[in-house]
Structure formats: structure tokens, C-alpha cells
Design a protein around this motif. Sequence first.
Motif, PDB file in Angstrom:
ATOM      1  N   MET A 139      50.943  41.567  51.356  1.00  0.00           N
ATOM      2  CA  MET A 139      51.500  42.921  51.244  1.00  0.00           C
ATOM      3  C   MET A 139      52.912  42.988  51.834  1.00  0.00           C
ATOM      4  SD  MET A 139      49.364  45.033  49.695  1.00  0.00           S
ATOM      5  CE  MET A 139      49.860  46.685  50.202  1.00  0.00           C
ATOM      6  N   GLN A 140      53.154  42.229  52.912  1.00  0.00           N
ATOM      7  CA  GLN A 140      54.464  42.225  53.573  1.00  0.00           C
ATOM      8  C   GLN A 140      55.429  41.208  52.953  1.00  0.00           C
ATOM      9  OE1 GLN A 140      55.090  44.588  55.812  1.00  0.00           O
ATOM     10  NE2 GLN A 140      52.966  45.275  55.587  1.00  0.00           N
ATOM     11  N   ASN A 141      55.000  40.584  51.840  1.00  0.00           N
ATOM     12  CA  ASN A 141      55.821  39.590  51.138  1.00  0.00           C
ATOM     13  C   ASN A 141      56.174  38.383  51.992  1.00  0.00           C
ATOM     14  OD1 ASN A 141      55.884  40.882  48.615  1.00  0.00           O
ATOM     15  ND2 ASN A 141      57.550  42.230  49.270  1.00  0.00           N
ATOM     16  N   GLU A 142      55.297  38.056  52.951  1.00  0.00           N
ATOM     17  CA  GLU A 142      55.480  36.830  53.723  1.00  0.00           C
ATOM     18  C   GLU A 142      54.993  35.620  52.934  1.00  0.00           C
ATOM     19  OE1 GLU A 142      54.287  37.034  57.855  1.00  0.00           O
ATOM     20  OE2 GLU A 142      54.514  39.216  57.809  1.00  0.00           O
ATOM     21  N   VAL A 143      54.126  35.853  51.952  1.00  0.00           N
ATOM     22  CA  VAL A 143      53.771  34.827  50.973  1.00  0.00           C
ATOM     23  C   VAL A 143      53.960  35.434  49.579  1.00  0.00           C
ATOM     24  CG1 VAL A 143      52.120  33.637  52.463  1.00  0.00           C
ATOM     25  CG2 VAL A 143      51.310  35.444  50.942  1.00  0.00           C
ATOM     26  N   GLN A 144      54.287  34.575  48.628  1.00  0.00           N
ATOM     27  CA  GLN A 144      54.550  35.054  47.270  1.00  0.00           C
ATOM     28  C   GLN A 144      53.267  35.426  46.537  1.00  0.00           C
ATOM     29  OE1 GLN A 144      56.361  32.116  44.738  1.00  0.00           O
ATOM     30  NE2 GLN A 144      56.376  33.416  42.924  1.00  0.00           N
ATOM     31  N   THR A 145      52.229  34.591  46.735  1.00  0.00           N
ATOM     32  CA  THR A 145      51.054  34.676  45.868  1.00  0.00           C
ATOM     33  C   THR A 145      49.770  34.819  46.663  1.00  0.00           C
ATOM     34  OG1 THR A 145      52.168  33.257  44.255  1.00  0.00           O
ATOM     35  CG2 THR A 145      49.780  33.465  44.049  1.00  0.00           C
ATOM     36  N   ILE A 146      48.857  35.637  46.152  1.00  0.00           N
ATOM     37  CA  ILE A 146      47.503  35.686  46.683  1.00  0.00           C
ATOM     38  C   ILE A 146      46.558  35.246  45.560  1.00  0.00           C
ATOM     39  CG2 ILE A 146      47.128  38.147  46.152  1.00  0.00           C
ATOM     40  CD1 ILE A 146      45.620  38.228  48.941  1.00  0.00           C
ATOM     41  N   VAL A 147      45.739  34.234  45.853  1.00  0.00           N
ATOM     42  CA  VAL A 147      44.770  33.716  44.880  1.00  0.00           C
ATOM     43  C   VAL A 147      43.426  34.354  45.222  1.00  0.00           C
ATOM     44  CG1 VAL A 147      43.774  31.662  43.818  1.00  0.00           C
ATOM     45  CG2 VAL A 147      46.048  31.547  44.861  1.00  0.00           C
ATOM     46  N   ALA A 148      42.822  35.056  44.267  1.00  0.00           N
ATOM     47  CA  ALA A 148      41.697  35.910  44.611  1.00  0.00           C
ATOM     48  C   ALA A 148      40.617  35.924  43.545  1.00  0.00           C
ATOM     49  CB  ALA A 148      42.197  37.342  44.842  1.00  0.00           C
ATOM     50  N   THR A 149      39.409  36.236  43.990  1.00  0.00           N
ATOM     51  CA  THR A 149      38.333  36.568  43.061  1.00  0.00           C
ATOM     52  C   THR A 149      38.454  38.037  42.711  1.00  0.00           C
ATOM     53  OG1 THR A 149      36.807  37.190  44.829  1.00  0.00           O
ATOM     54  CG2 THR A 149      36.827  34.867  44.167  1.00  0.00           C
ATOM     55  N   ASN A 150      37.576  38.529  41.827  1.00  0.00           N
ATOM     56  CA  ASN A 150      37.685  39.938  41.442  1.00  0.00           C
ATOM     57  C   ASN A 150      37.225  40.886  42.532  1.00  0.00           C
ATOM     58  OD1 ASN A 150      34.928  39.628  41.320  1.00  0.00           O
ATOM     59  ND2 ASN A 150      34.763  39.898  39.110  1.00  0.00           N
ATOM     60  N   ALA A 151      36.868  40.348  43.724  1.00  0.00           N
ATOM     61  CA  ALA A 151      36.593  41.208  44.879  1.00  0.00           C
ATOM     62  C   ALA A 151      37.884  41.841  45.389  1.00  0.00           C
ATOM     63  CB  ALA A 151      35.949  40.394  46.002  1.00  0.00           C
TER      64      ALA A 151
END
Length: 627
Positions: free
Chosen positions: A273-285
Amino acid sequence: MSESLQILQKYWKHDSFRDLQEEIINSVLKGNDTFALLPTSGGKSICYQIPGMQNKGLCMVISPLIALIKDQVQNLQSKNIKAIALLGGISQNDAIELLDNCEYGNYKFLYLSPERLQQDWVIERLKQLPINLIAIDEAHCVSQWGHDFRPAYLKIKQLKTHFPKVPFLALTASATVRVQKDIIENLALEQPKVFKKSFTRSNLAYHVVKTEDKIFKLRQILTKNPQSSIIYVRNRKASIEIANQLQKIGLSSTYFHGGLPIKEKEKNMSLWMQNEVQTIVATNAFGMGIDKPDVKTVIHMQLPENLENYYQEVGRAGRNNEKAFGLLLVSVGDIEVAKKQFLESLPDKVFLKEVYIKLNNYFQIAYGEGFNQQFNFNLNQFCTQYNFPILKTFNALQYLDRQAVITLQNEFSEKISLQFIIPSKEVIRYMSLNSKSENIITTILRTYPGIFELETLINSTLIAKKSSTNEKKVLETILELEKNHCITLQIQNNDSRITFNEVREDALTINRISKLLEKQNELKISQLKSVIDYISKEKCKNKLLMHYFDEKETQNCGICSYCISQKNNVNLELINQIIELLKEKKLNSREIESLLTISSEQVIFAIQTLLEKNIIAINPYNQYYLL
């Protein structure tokens, strides 16, 4: 300035309403039953929160999404707005106290799960409350043709009898015309005012990307678009693995799934959310209630189960109205894999009954007992014990949840139990030799005085708080005690919590709820077919999506993968270059791309042209060769 706008500016800090929000709010304030179809990012919650604030009394919100309820209650409370939630797993005494607070405590919002409406005493208490609006979120759950049908939603219309003058507001983000009619009929909405926002997102380009090397393709996409992104995967293991792979190739990323501890969820979410990382890899949770406007790309690594979920997930891109991308990566064989996995994971009546009986046995629930009992639950351990396939079992549990037999919540917990097996004087000696651990060990001994006689359940959060340290150091100290043979230790991780909403009745329960199972399975098979049509048909991807939701787009969007491919004329020079390369040896698409200074889209288009003309073919190793 209207009172509604003043409330919006004061509490939500927005200068103006989004499309249709104000019209929906005004309809509700006039006392009309109202139906609102607002696709993802439309701002549905504002449509009942503003009139709920504006009118005297209490707004009741019915929603099946426990995580979203908790999130919204916390957000309202952070604005000093009194909100409370009545969820499954709360004892009757606690629920009575909670409803007393609603009646006498000047609360503005009461959130509850639909299963609560099946309890007569809850209805009797609700009748005593000063309810000014009944909002039904995820209203598609009332339709047997919706993608998440819940029979408990059919009870909602009974509230019309008890609250004849209270307006109903039904909200959903995705519903076909058939489902929309079902919602209005099954909720008994009286001459409802209907508001529907178009599903079209003119700034969002839908791309179906065919590739044999998805990680290589991810690297290309994320390097070209370095802004915030989401990658959706089908399971928890993949979320961690792909995030690690991206880190190794220099792309900052984190991961998110339903089985993570709360603190780790919050940490990973905050990084993204704070753009400290570019990508979040997630399940549909991941995604419910998330409103991050600067997401540039949403990428799906595997085929989604249905277009409703796909549309909602991909719609989290481009909420700032700037150009954004929704990309679905497809490899040779993905369709057959999806069919096989999907069909094999649909539970039938026999399997459903077996899972239900074993679940009761697992928690030692006797026949005729179990009502309102709650347990921590680890799906992997359960499946290992009974040799059940994990995905099929999860689908069976989800069906039991949607039929209100159980409530299944993703809620990580860690159960730590230990017992000291050395005399107290040896513990004192150990502490003198390990002074850094002394404070934590002393706290454990003072908190649990019987820990020398019996194996004792430890609250690591409490120990950390009392010893003015953190849970990580508490766990490190405990593990060190075990390593030095000072204690016996058992640690059990649970990724879910199960509440039994009915007494155990085995065949009676399954016979009652299995009538809809076959119809639901047929619907899911049909929905997967729509996904396959979406990726396979050579048509505008935006138009295909709009047609699915019964919107008749007449023009191609001009920005999806199909429309762009039509703009690219066949590059004969490139085709000849590929043929010359394949004369020397077999190559995969990545190798061809690396040997030619041409964009990947052009390479893929040229390869597809050669395949269609039967000039080349592909072998089991994803290598192309001349025919």
C-alpha cells in the motif's frame, strides 16, 4: 451544499460523489426500496453509510464477507462513528449484550452475517431496534444463478414483515440480467428504484497473453510497467514461490494469502500500500475492501473459475482513471489442466457427506450435539488424516459454509503448549547462564504456575506484552528451551476457524442441503466454459466481457489484446526471420524473442500466424519446429 455531501466531506474526506452514488443515496432517503449494481471500485458502502449517518436510528448491514465486515467496522470506528458487528461464533450471551448496546448505546451501524437471521431470538431482538435502513451487500448471493448463492439470504425478505416502512438497499458488483431479476424477486423489493452503472472501464485494457514462460513474461510486463501491481494465483504455495522468484530477478514483491498470521498480513499489505514494494502476489483472499487507486496492472497466472470473480479482481487496476492493464497469462495446456482440476474438485453428495461426518469426528462431536461450538482448524492436517484431496475438500467445506451448516473463517492462530521437565532450581540455573531469556522465562513461570506439573497452553501475545518484548523473541526463547531439553513443546498452526451452526445429524443434514449441489456444480461448469470462451474466441475482450454481463457493446474497445493484434499487419519479414531460425534448430518463444529485436507481442502474433497456416508446430517441450 447538501447534508449528504457535508457528511461525505467531513468523515470520508472526499470532495464529491462518484457516479450514481448521490442518486442512490437520495432514493434511499426518500424511503424507496433500491437496487444498485455498481461494478468494482464503484463505492457501494458509501451508498448506505451516508444515509445511515443522516437518518436517526440504526442502519443494519447484511454481508457474508466476515473480513470485509471487520474492516468496515474498524474504519467507521476510526472515524468516531459507532459501529458493531454480530458474527458467527459469538455466544448467545455476548450477542444479547451486543444487541443491548445497539438498543441503548446510540450506535449507527449494525453489521451481521445472513446466518444470524435464521435464529428466531435474533429476529425478536432486531424488532426492538430503531432500524432506519436495511442494506444487503453482495446481494447476488440471494440468487441460485449467482456465483456465490447462500440459502441464508432467502430469509432476508422476512424482515419486510417486521420492518414494512424501512427501505431495503440491495447492492452487488456483478450480476447478469437473470441474477438481477432474482435479487429483486427474492428480496421482495417493492417497486424498487434501479441504478446500474455500466461494466465498461474505458481506461482498462484486457489482455489475454499466450506465453510458454510465465515468469519471463512477468519480468517483461513489470519492467515495462514499474508501477504498483497485483498478481493473482490459485494457491498459497504459489503466492510465496512467485514472490520469491520475482525478488531473485530484482523485482520488489511480497505475498498475501488467507493462512498468514494477522501481523504478517498487515505488514505485507502495508509494504504494498505504501509502494515500498511494486507487486503483491496473492490468492483471491486478497482484495476485498482494498481501494488503492494507482494499481497499474493486475495479472492472473492461471484461469479464473468464473468471469464474475475475474472482473472484480482485474477491476482493482486503474481506479485513478489512468490507463491500466488486466492481463491473463495462458500457456499451452492451461485449458485442459483447468478442466481436469476443476471437474475433479467438484464435490458430489457422497463426498460431501463423508467430509461432514469426518469433520464432526475430527472434533469429537457426538450425534445431536455441536451447536455453536467453535474450533481452530488446519485444512492440510485434516486432509492428511483422512486422505482427502485438498481442493475438493475445501470446496465441500465452502458448500457447507454457504448452506449455513458451518461458518468457515480464514483466521491464522498458533497453539503453543509446553511443560517444564527439569526441576525449578535447574530452571534458575539455566536463567543465570542465559540472562537474555530470564525476563521471558520468569514471565511464563509467573503466568502459568502449574507448568511443572501439566502441559500448559501458552498465550505468546500475553507473554510478549507482560515481558515488554515481541512474540518472535518469546518463540525463540521457547525453542531454545526445547533444544536444551528443559521443556516438552507442541506447536500447532491453524489457518482457519470453524463454527458449527447446527447440531450434528449426518444424513439428515446432507439430504436437506444436497438438493442444490448438482445445480451449483452445473452452474460452475458453465461459468468455466465462459472463461474458456473468453480466452479462446478471436473477438474484442472488452466486448466479450460486456456480453457476459448482458451489456451489448457495439464497438471494439481498440485497446485489448485482440484489437491490438488486428492493428498489427502480418510482418512478412519477421515471419521469414523466424522460419530461418527454425531451419537451424527447434526453439521456444523466449529463445526466438531473445534472438530478434522485436516486441514480444509481435513475435507471438507471428508465431500464431505460422501455427494457423500449419507452417510450424510445437512439441511437448514447448519448442517450435518447421513442418
